[in-house]
Design a protein around this motif. Structure first.
Motif, PDB file in Angstrom:
ATOM      1  N   ILE A 159       4.285 -13.299  80.218  1.00 41.15           N
ATOM      2  CA  ILE A 159       5.156 -13.180  79.051  1.00 41.15           C
ATOM      3  C   ILE A 159       4.707 -11.972  78.237  1.00 41.15           C
ATOM      4  N   GLY A 160       5.639 -11.031  78.074  1.00 41.08           N
ATOM      5  CA  GLY A 160       5.364  -9.838  77.271  1.00 41.08           C
ATOM      6  C   GLY A 160       5.619 -10.148  75.803  1.00 41.08           C
ATOM      7  N   ALA A 161       4.714  -9.720  74.922  1.00 40.21           N
ATOM      8  CA  ALA A 161       4.833 -10.032  73.485  1.00 40.21           C
ATOM      9  C   ALA A 161       5.734  -9.009  72.800  1.00 40.21           C
ATOM     10  N   THR A 162       6.971  -8.888  73.296  1.00 35.20           N
ATOM     11  CA  THR A 162       7.942  -7.985  72.679  1.00 35.20           C
ATOM     12  C   THR A 162       9.248  -8.745  72.475  1.00 35.20           C
ATOM     13  N   GLY A 163      10.181  -8.137  71.730  1.00 37.65           N
ATOM     14  CA  GLY A 163      11.509  -8.731  71.541  1.00 37.65           C
ATOM     15  C   GLY A 163      11.405 -10.150  71.014  1.00 37.65           C
ATOM     16  N   ASP A 164      12.100 -11.077  71.664  1.00 32.72           N
ATOM     17  CA  ASP A 164      12.126 -12.468  71.199  1.00 32.72           C
ATOM     18  C   ASP A 164      10.737 -13.117  71.224  1.00 32.72           C
ATOM     19  N   ASN A 165       9.816 -12.526  71.978  1.00 22.93           N
ATOM     20  CA  ASN A 165       8.464 -13.095  72.075  1.00 22.93           C
ATOM     21  C   ASN A 165       7.416 -12.272  71.332  1.00 22.93           C
ATOM     22  N   ARG A 166       7.854 -11.447  70.365  1.00 22.59           N
ATOM     23  CA  ARG A 166       6.847 -10.604  69.685  1.00 22.59           C
ATOM     24  C   ARG A 166       5.942 -11.441  68.792  1.00 22.59           C
ATOM     25  N   HIS A 167       6.371 -12.658  68.442  1.00 26.19           N
ATOM     26  CA  HIS A 167       5.496 -13.524  67.633  1.00 26.19           C
ATOM     27  C   HIS A 167       4.213 -13.887  68.377  1.00 26.19           C
ATOM     28  N   LEU A 168       4.185 -13.687  69.693  1.00 24.89           N
ATOM     29  CA  LEU A 168       2.992 -14.052  70.477  1.00 24.89           C
ATOM     30  C   LEU A 168       1.876 -13.020  70.327  1.00 24.89           C
ATOM     31  N   LEU A 169       2.219 -11.845  69.787  1.00 28.22           N
ATOM     32  CA  LEU A 169       1.256 -10.799  69.397  1.00 28.22           C
ATOM     33  C   LEU A 169       0.539 -10.116  70.556  1.00 28.22           C
ATOM     34  N   HIS A 170       0.318 -10.775  71.674  1.00 29.62           N
ATOM     35  CA  HIS A 170      -0.240 -10.083  72.835  1.00 29.62           C
ATOM     36  C   HIS A 170       0.330 -10.680  74.119  1.00 29.62           C
ATOM     37  N   ASP A 171       0.434  -9.810  75.152  1.00 33.30           N
ATOM     38  CA  ASP A 171       0.919 -10.259  76.457  1.00 33.30           C
ATOM     39  C   ASP A 171      -0.040 -11.312  77.012  1.00 33.30           C
ATOM     40  N   ARG A 172       0.501 -12.170  77.845  1.00 33.60           N
ATOM     41  CA  ARG A 172      -0.346 -13.202  78.443  1.00 33.60           C
ATOM     42  C   ARG A 172       0.263 -13.724  79.737  1.00 33.60           C
ATOM     43  N   VAL A 173      -0.621 -14.313  80.563  1.00 34.93           N
ATOM     44  CA  VAL A 173      -0.162 -15.087  81.719  1.00 34.93           C
ATOM     45  C   VAL A 173      -0.080 -16.534  81.253  1.00 34.93           C
ATOM     46  N   VAL A 174       1.014 -17.211  81.592  1.00 40.24           N
ATOM     47  CA  VAL A 174       1.132 -18.624  81.213  1.00 40.24           C
ATOM     48  C   VAL A 174       1.337 -19.478  82.471  1.00 40.24           C
ATOM     49  N   VAL A 175       0.778 -20.668  82.406  1.00 39.04           N
ATOM     50  CA  VAL A 175       0.788 -21.580  83.549  1.00 39.04           C
ATOM     51  C   VAL A 175       1.382 -22.907  83.079  1.00 39.04           C
ATOM     52  N   HIS A 176       2.372 -23.397  83.831  1.00 39.87           N
ATOM     53  CA  HIS A 176       2.995 -24.691  83.507  1.00 39.87           C
ATOM     54  C   HIS A 176       2.945 -25.624  84.703  1.00 39.87           C
ATOM     55  N   GLN A 177       2.988 -26.909  84.409  1.00 37.77           N
ATOM     56  CA  GLN A 177       3.222 -27.915  85.445  1.00 37.77           C
ATOM     57  C   GLN A 177       4.675 -28.350  85.326  1.00 37.77           C
TER      58      GLN A 177
END
Ligand SMILES: [Zn+2]
Length: 372
Positions: free
Chosen positions: A299-317
């Motif tokens: 998930i790139g921390a830009t656009g709709d996800n800029r609130h995340l402040l930094h890029d990250r790898v996310v893992v879900h079940q």
């Protein structure tokens, strides 16, 4: 592979060019694809929605509504105008493949002893054959403790899916459209409920949260949709959608997804908000058993996800539950995996080897190791 083959055949009968055919060596993935095939092209193409205001009488007895005389003054045409960013939002996340088309229509009303759901029944009953969903806005606000609204995909349907028959709908109270917002309403609730109308489920940070109404993940429109506003009150959109929902909606292609079920493999993943003009994987899936897979994405921390402040790898079940997508249980296993770090359950280990942004495209090199 039977389920995968069935999915391909069902979709082909719609007459759409369909890039999502599946045929994974995973019962869980094939079950998800088969479930989505029952909804035809619900998340593809131009999707006709009627926007309907429901008049709530001042003496309403439905406890969902805030007591008092304050009522929304906007027309359904005003609301349609304010929904332009919602169209943009879905256009972006679908890679241009899904466009909700909102049309203002005549309002409905309920009597003092009728509940808010009757608004939706009336809006559906009056809708045109060509309408695939109704978006109903009550002209009264809900109380602070009541839910803001709800959304549903309606009954499975592959062709000529008139909302009057499927009962596909989104309903919200008036709160986000009151004069206080000066014509710039928060739209994350509508985006979240529209997600349910695409057959998307909630996600949360703990399996224990399911059934308890705890939607606390900041990386998914289908969880804490207000996460961007919590960080910056000027934000109006929800966070982006998860890769698994994008793929099952037909917004990613088979070539953007890899499945690994044994050994040790390395992948380069491109952030999910990157347009498909950039080739590459968006989603790596690891089957755990017949009903569960692990999903890995950037998930790139830009656009709709800029609130995340930094890029990250996310893992879900991702766990298949029931015969609808909206019942799937999507649980965060790691919402912020950084370079050099691993997530592991003892059997599957995911390690981030590199996380970089080049020419505004965020990519990660990850290694997936599955114990023999
Ligand atoms: Zn919801």
């Amino acid at each position: 592979m039977f389920a995968g083959a069935l999915v391909a055949a069902t979709l082909a009968s719609c007459g759409h060019e369909q890039q999502v055919t599946g045929n994974f060596d995973s019962e869980a993935m094939n079950a998800m694809l088969q479930t989505e095939s029952q909804f035809g092209d619900i998340a593809l193409g131009s999707d006709s929605w009627e926007v309907v205001i429901c008049q709530i009488p001042r003496d309403t007895t439905d406890p969902i509504f805030e007591p008092g005389n304050e009522r929304l003054k906007l027309s359904s045409a005003d609301i349609v105008h304010e929904l332009d960013p919602v169209v943009d939002y879905f256009s972006r996340w679908s890679n241009g493949r899904y466009l909700p088309k909102f049309t203002a229509v005549n309002g409905v009303s309920i009597s003092a002893d009728e509940k808010s759901d009757v608004c939706v029944d009336r809006a559906l009953d009056q809708s045109l054959d060509s309408t695939r969903g109704v978006l109903v806005i009550a002209n009264a606000q809900h109380t602070e403790t009541a839910v803001g609204g709800w959304g549903r995909p309606g009954s499975p349907c592959v062709e000529n899916c008139s909302a009057r028959l499927t009962r596909r709908a989104v309903y919200v109270g008036a709160s986000d459209f009151m004069p206080y917002w000066n014509g710039h309403p928060p739209l994350d609730l509508i985006e979240h409920e529209m997600g349910h109308a695409l057959d998307w489920p909630h996600s949360s940070t703990s399996v224990d949260n399911f059934g308890n109404g705890v939607y606390d993940s900041a990386v998914d429109v289908m969880s804490n949709s207000a996460a961007p506003r919590d960080i910056n009150s000027d934000e109006r959109n929800a966070p982006g959608s998860l890769g698994i929902n994008m793929y099952l909606a037909g917004w990613l292609d088979d070539g953007n997804v890899a499945l690994v079920d044994s050994g040790t493999k390395s992948f380069e993943l491109v952030a999910t908000n990157t347009g498909l003009v950039v080739d590459g994987l968006r989603l790596v899936l690891v089957p755990l058993n017949n009903s569960t897979v692990i999903s890995v994405e950037v998930i790139g921390a830009t656009g709709d996800n800029r609130h995340l402040l930094h890029d990250r790898v996310v893992v879900h079940q991702i766990e298949v539950v029931g015969m609808n997508g909206f019942e799937r249980r999507q649980t965060v296993l790691d919402a912020d995996l950084q370079v050099g770090k691993s997530w592991s359950n003892g059997k599957v280990a995911i390690t981030v080897k590199q996380l970089v942004t080049t020419n505004s495209v965020s990519t990660a090199k990850i290694e997936v190791r599955i114990a023999p």
